[in-house]
Design a protein around this motif. Structure first.
Motif, PDB file in Angstrom:
ATOM      1  N   VAL A  49      11.537  13.438 -33.229  1.00  0.00           N
ATOM      2  CA  VAL A  49      12.543  13.971 -32.570  1.00  0.00           C
ATOM      3  C   VAL A  49      13.910  13.745 -32.882  1.00  0.00           C
ATOM      4  O   VAL A  49      14.405  12.824 -32.793  1.00  0.00           O
ATOM      5  CB  VAL A  49      12.413  13.951 -30.987  1.00  0.00           C
ATOM      6  CG1 VAL A  49      13.325  14.990 -30.116  1.00  0.00           C
ATOM      7  CG2 VAL A  49      10.672  14.405 -30.584  1.00  0.00           C
ATOM      8  N   ASP A  53      18.549  16.995 -30.388  1.00  0.00           N
ATOM      9  CA  ASP A  53      17.646  18.228 -29.994  1.00  0.00           C
ATOM     10  C   ASP A  53      17.132  17.499 -28.349  1.00  0.00           C
ATOM     11  O   ASP A  53      17.072  18.475 -27.737  1.00  0.00           O
ATOM     12  CB  ASP A  53      16.166  18.269 -30.692  1.00  0.00           C
ATOM     13  CG  ASP A  53      16.904  19.352 -31.856  1.00  0.00           C
ATOM     14  OD1 ASP A  53      17.866  20.108 -31.656  1.00  0.00           O
ATOM     15  OD2 ASP A  53      16.199  19.202 -32.930  1.00  0.00           O
ATOM     16  N   ASP A  54      16.697  16.435 -28.265  1.00  0.00           N
ATOM     17  CA  ASP A  54      16.291  15.953 -27.004  1.00  0.00           C
ATOM     18  C   ASP A  54      16.103  14.523 -26.950  1.00  0.00           C
ATOM     19  O   ASP A  54      15.260  13.612 -27.606  1.00  0.00           O
ATOM     20  CB  ASP A  54      14.624  16.286 -27.033  1.00  0.00           C
ATOM     21  CG  ASP A  54      13.950  15.875 -25.517  1.00  0.00           C
ATOM     22  OD1 ASP A  54      14.621  15.181 -24.759  1.00  0.00           O
ATOM     23  OD2 ASP A  54      13.029  16.603 -25.392  1.00  0.00           O
ATOM     24  N   TYR A  58      13.470  11.447 -27.800  1.00  0.00           N
ATOM     25  CA  TYR A  58      13.641  10.627 -29.001  1.00  0.00           C
ATOM     26  C   TYR A  58      13.647   9.084 -28.571  1.00  0.00           C
ATOM     27  O   TYR A  58      13.222   8.218 -29.130  1.00  0.00           O
ATOM     28  CB  TYR A  58      15.166  10.874 -29.332  1.00  0.00           C
ATOM     29  CG  TYR A  58      15.686   9.982 -30.545  1.00  0.00           C
ATOM     30  CD1 TYR A  58      15.051  10.153 -31.800  1.00  0.00           C
ATOM     31  CD2 TYR A  58      16.695   9.077 -30.212  1.00  0.00           C
ATOM     32  CE1 TYR A  58      15.485   8.983 -32.576  1.00  0.00           C
ATOM     33  CE2 TYR A  58      16.710   8.030 -31.088  1.00  0.00           C
ATOM     34  CZ  TYR A  58      16.551   7.919 -32.349  1.00  0.00           C
ATOM     35  OH  TYR A  58      16.888   6.988 -33.194  1.00  0.00           O
ATOM     36  N   ASN A 650      19.612  13.744 -20.898  1.00  0.00           N
ATOM     37  CA  ASN A 650      19.711  14.627 -21.573  1.00  0.00           C
ATOM     38  C   ASN A 650      21.332  15.398 -21.262  1.00  0.00           C
ATOM     39  O   ASN A 650      22.453  15.756 -21.877  1.00  0.00           O
ATOM     40  CB  ASN A 650      19.313  15.807 -22.045  1.00  0.00           C
ATOM     41  CG  ASN A 650      18.073  15.241 -22.758  1.00  0.00           C
ATOM     42  OD1 ASN A 650      18.219  14.140 -23.504  1.00  0.00           O
ATOM     43  ND2 ASN A 650      16.906  15.943 -22.965  1.00  0.00           N
ATOM     44  N   ARG A 654      25.098  14.623 -23.628  1.00  0.00           N
ATOM     45  CA  ARG A 654      25.708  15.708 -24.213  1.00  0.00           C
ATOM     46  C   ARG A 654      27.142  15.899 -23.810  1.00  0.00           C
ATOM     47  O   ARG A 654      27.663  16.645 -24.532  1.00  0.00           O
ATOM     48  CB  ARG A 654      24.872  17.008 -24.102  1.00  0.00           C
ATOM     49  CG  ARG A 654      24.915  17.541 -22.582  1.00  0.00           C
ATOM     50  CD  ARG A 654      23.766  18.355 -22.617  1.00  0.00           C
ATOM     51  NE  ARG A 654      23.814  19.733 -23.335  1.00  0.00           N
ATOM     52  CZ  ARG A 654      23.660  21.017 -23.147  1.00  0.00           C
ATOM     53  NH1 ARG A 654      23.704  21.326 -21.712  1.00  0.00           N
ATOM     54  NH2 ARG A 654      23.552  21.773 -24.225  1.00  0.00           N
ATOM     55  N   ALA A 665      24.834  14.210 -33.513  1.00  0.00           N
ATOM     56  CA  ALA A 665      24.394  15.483 -33.080  1.00  0.00           C
ATOM     57  C   ALA A 665      25.132  16.534 -33.744  1.00  0.00           C
ATOM     58  O   ALA A 665      26.497  16.461 -33.651  1.00  0.00           O
ATOM     59  CB  ALA A 665      24.387  15.652 -31.618  1.00  0.00           C
ATOM     60  N   SER A 668      23.899  22.780 -34.658  1.00  0.00           N
ATOM     61  CA  SER A 668      22.679  23.424 -34.774  1.00  0.00           C
ATOM     62  C   SER A 668      21.654  22.850 -33.888  1.00  0.00           C
ATOM     63  O   SER A 668      20.307  23.396 -33.723  1.00  0.00           O
ATOM     64  CB  SER A 668      22.023  23.517 -36.192  1.00  0.00           C
ATOM     65  OG  SER A 668      21.898  21.994 -36.678  1.00  0.00           O
ATOM     66  N   GLN A 669      22.032  21.913 -33.326  1.00  0.00           N
ATOM     67  CA  GLN A 669      20.942  21.399 -32.320  1.00  0.00           C
ATOM     68  C   GLN A 669      20.963  21.531 -30.909  1.00  0.00           C
ATOM     69  O   GLN A 669      22.125  21.694 -30.345  1.00  0.00           O
ATOM     70  CB  GLN A 669      20.971  19.624 -32.456  1.00  0.00           C
ATOM     71  CG  GLN A 669      20.412  19.101 -34.116  1.00  0.00           C
ATOM     72  CD  GLN A 669      20.961  17.433 -34.036  1.00  0.00           C
ATOM     73  OE1 GLN A 669      21.659  17.148 -33.699  1.00  0.00           O
ATOM     74  NE2 GLN A 669      19.849  17.024 -35.043  1.00  0.00           N
ATOM     75  N   LYS A 670      19.970  21.324 -30.014  1.00  0.00           N
ATOM     76  CA  LYS A 670      20.137  22.175 -28.795  1.00  0.00           C
ATOM     77  C   LYS A 670      20.907  21.399 -27.985  1.00  0.00           C
ATOM     78  O   LYS A 670      21.181  22.110 -26.913  1.00  0.00           O
ATOM     79  CB  LYS A 670      18.416  21.890 -28.427  1.00  0.00           C
ATOM     80  CG  LYS A 670      17.440  22.528 -29.180  1.00  0.00           C
ATOM     81  CD  LYS A 670      15.839  22.391 -28.701  1.00  0.00           C
ATOM     82  CE  LYS A 670      15.002  22.973 -29.726  1.00  0.00           C
ATOM     83  NZ  LYS A 670      13.650  22.631 -29.192  1.00  0.00           N
TER      84      LYS A 670
END
Length: 682
Positions: A49, A53-54, A58, A650, A654, A665, A668-670
């Motif tokens: 992962v 993204d998460d 991860y 998360n 972020r 990060a 393109s990542q969530k």
């Protein structure tokens, strides 16, 4: 109203935090960390992962996949593992107490209370005899005044639509005041009654069936009809309740009224009948919490026929006392409130619940025994040093805020300087000398413990507030900030790995206990804690333009969390969880600042290819790892001010620039947020 209701009322006025923990020095002292080489469980990670993204998965994915929730629990994580350890330690302590300890001693009372609760055979043999007098009193209560006399008795543990308690006056923290608020629901929150979703309709149907079964077990006639009436009544109560997020607003829930104004709020409601049994009818001032809801609920009370209230009280009495009633009541109560509502598969062993019950009744007597065996004095010294490191870092961040004016910064820094840390255990233990504990009388012991605690609280109402009092026992794995006393409190049981490990790496410690200390401090500056000044007084101390800027930032954070959907069709309530989310974001930001300052300009060492910042963020993520049952997750989202664990990781990282730099990060990542969308508060 009752001790149980009192605790819920007081919970509206105190910000209870969640898991805490931690550590101090690095691994360079020659000692081995309790977890891994330097405090991190690197086997827990899922490298498949991408962190961007998460990050939660991860850091924890392999552990999550390999872990299961024990059948007698609703979730499993670091917090729960420590709770189990503390529970086992307390059991060992109590089991070692001599049965012939001096009569009246704290040790004798702890042992007698525990053994009586543990004796399920004696409880079964007693049948309904212990509760029969109260059931008979409900049957005899032929008027609304008589019903309120029962609801006002602090030893009966009966819930009602209008609740009362005693708490610290938020605008005058040197005194206690009587609180009046909404109550009366059997399900966790009003939305359980009002949401049209099929899943909630099913819960209501199962609740109604459970109520009928409980009444049937007590041989109450027409149990099905009574259950229908109870569900209809509680639905009516729910319609008048404030939404849970609104109840967090301290500006709305402080409504000081004298006795004449309280009477005028609901003229038809017999206030004396409710307050006199608790010794509160002579009070001259009251703080009404959900003021228009209380007025509506009090007015409604007269409209509901006495027989309906009698049915309601019968069920709630049985529910509240189920653990000390025969096995059939205990198991039926668990079948709904444990299994149906929260997904718990198995009733917890009697000894585990006996530990909990004894701690609720004699918490500081148990805590004193626990501390003597499991909390070395040096741990308190190290924690105090950590708190001061975090205080310094918080001050640096406040001074450097771009959105806050110098005038508001001055008051904020005064408040920070006034934070009072409490570490490990109280300086003065509670006296249980007046509590009557009798061998073999589990039911009576519970009733007497509730009366004892109410008398303790009521007897001091005209005295100065006790700023040395603790709201948690030393063996509780948790922590809290209390706005009226401007204090941060860390019980002994949480100060151990993975939260507190003197042999762990500094980065790990700052990401763990440092983040938790920062979180507790952050509650003093969250959307509700920030309404109190350095003396704990609820007042406006912000410059108007600073308050607007603060609300903009907190609103942006609430909007982020509103978008999270832990279960299909069920989203996080960003306003309900806002205080905890501000605490997490501010706490982790301050903890990283403290870690950076601790380096003194040096570069952090690289351990196992991990930089200092990488270890810092991984530590925070591993503190919050858990597996949780869907039913428990649903209850949490609906009624708990804490966000689910995934978003406590998360949702925080972020918004932190340092995390992007540490883990690369990308857009393109969530989890990626452009810099201008990242929320920066403290």
């Amino acid at each position: 109203m009752t001790i149980a209701v009192l605790r819920r009322v007081l919970a509206c006025l105190s910000v209870a935090l969640s898991l805490c923990g931690c550590t101090t020095v690095g691994a360079q002292g020659g000692h081995t960390a309790a977890i891994g080489e330097f405090g991190l469980d690197l086997t827990a990670q899922d490298p498949s992962v991408a962190p961007g993204d998460d990050f939660y998965r991860y850091a924890n994915g392999k552990w999550i996949d390999a872990s299961q929730v024990p059948p007698d629990r609703t979730r499993w994580g670091a917090f729960d593992q420590l709770s189990v350890r503390a529970e086992e330690q307390v059991r060992a302590i109590i089991d070692a107490l001599p049965a012939d300890a001096p009569a009246g001693s704290a040790q004798r009372k702890v042992g007698d209370y525990y053994r009586a609760y543990l004796d399920a055979a004696a409880i079964d043999a007693a049948g309904l005899a212990p509760i029969a007098p109260t059931l008979a009193a409900i049957d005899r209560a032929a008027t609304h005044e008589a019903l309120l006399a029962l609801l006002g008795d602090p030893g009966l543990d009966l819930d009602g639509p209008v609740a009362f308690g005693i708490g610290v006056d938020q605008k005058n923290p040197d005194r206690y005041v009587t609180l009046v608020g909404q109550g009366g629901l059997g399900l966790p929150d009003r939305e359980y009654y009002l949401r049209p979703d099929a899943s909630f309709a099913e819960i209501r149907a199962q609740y109604r069936a459970h109520v009928a079964r409980m009444l049937g077990l007590a041989h109450s006639p027409n149990a099905d009809g009574q259950a229908d009436a109870i569900l209809a009544l509680e639905t009516r109560i729910a319609e008048l309740h404030w939404p849970i997020a609104k109840r967090r607003d301290r500006s709305l829930t402080y409504n000081l009224r004298d006795r004449a104004a309280l009477d005028a709020l609901a003229p038809a409601f017999p206030w004396t009948a409710l307050l006199a049994p608790a010794g509160l009818d002579d009070r001259r001032e009251f703080v009404v919490l959900e003021i228009d809801a209380v007025a509506a609920l009090a007015a409604m009370f007269r409209d509901v026929p006495v027989p309906t209230w009698q049915s309601y009280l019968r069920y709630h009495l049985l529910h509240n006392r189920a653990a000390v009633l025969p096995k059939r009541f205990d198991e039926e109560n668990f079948a709904f409130h444990g299994r149906t509502l929260n997904g718990q598969q198995q009733l917890r062993d009697r000894w585990k619940r006996a530990v909990t019950a004894t701690s609720e009744a004699l918490g500081e007597a148990v805590g004193a025994l626990y501390v003597a065996r499991h909390f070395p004095p040096e741990a308190k010294t190290k924690m105090l040093a950590l708190v001061e490191n975090l205080r310094r870092a918080y001050g640096e961040r406040i001074r450097n805020l771009s959105w806050m004016s110098p005038a508001t910064k001055t008051v904020a820094l005064e408040k920070l300087a006034s934070f009072r840390p409490k570490i490990g255990y109280p300086d003065r233990w509670r006296d249980y000398g007046a509590l009557d504990v009798r061998p073999g009388d589990a039911f009576g012991n519970l009733v007497r413990a509730e009366r004892f605690d109410w008398h303790r609280v009521r007897s001091r109402i005209d005295a100065p507030t006790d700023r040395d009092e603790w709201a948690m026992t030393p063996h509780t794995v948790n922590a809290y900030y209390r706005s009226v006393f401007n204090e941060i409190v860390f019980p002994a049981a949480i100060l151990q790995p993975p939260f507190f490990d003197p042999s762990a790496d500094d980065a790990v410690n700052y990401g763990g206990i440092g983040g938790v200390i920062g979180h507790e401090m952050g509650h003093g500056f969250d959307d509700q804690g920030a309404k109190s000044d350095a003396n704990g007084i609820l007042r406006t101390w912000w410059q108007p333009e600073d308050e607007v800027a603060f609300q903009q930032r907190t609103g942006d954070l609430a909007a982020q969390y509103d978008a999270y959907e832990p279960l299909a069709g069920l989203r996080v309530n960003g306003r309900l969880t806002l205080g905890e989310n501000i605490g997490d974001l501010g706490g982790l930001s301050v903890a990283r600042e403290a870690y950076r300052l601790s380096l003194g300009g040096r570069e952090a060492p690289v351990l196992r290819t991990l930089t200092g910042d990488q270890r810092f963020f991984l530590s925070w993520a591993q503190v919050w790892r858990e597996v949780i049952r869907d039913e428990r997750l649903r209850t949490q989202v609906m009624s708990d001010p804490h966000s689910p664990a995934r978003y406590r990781v998360n949702g925080v990282v972020r918004n932190m620039d340092a995390w992007y730099a540490a883990f690369g990060a990308t857009p393109s990542q969530k989890l990626f947020l452009p810099p201008e969308a990242r929320v920066r508060i403290w």
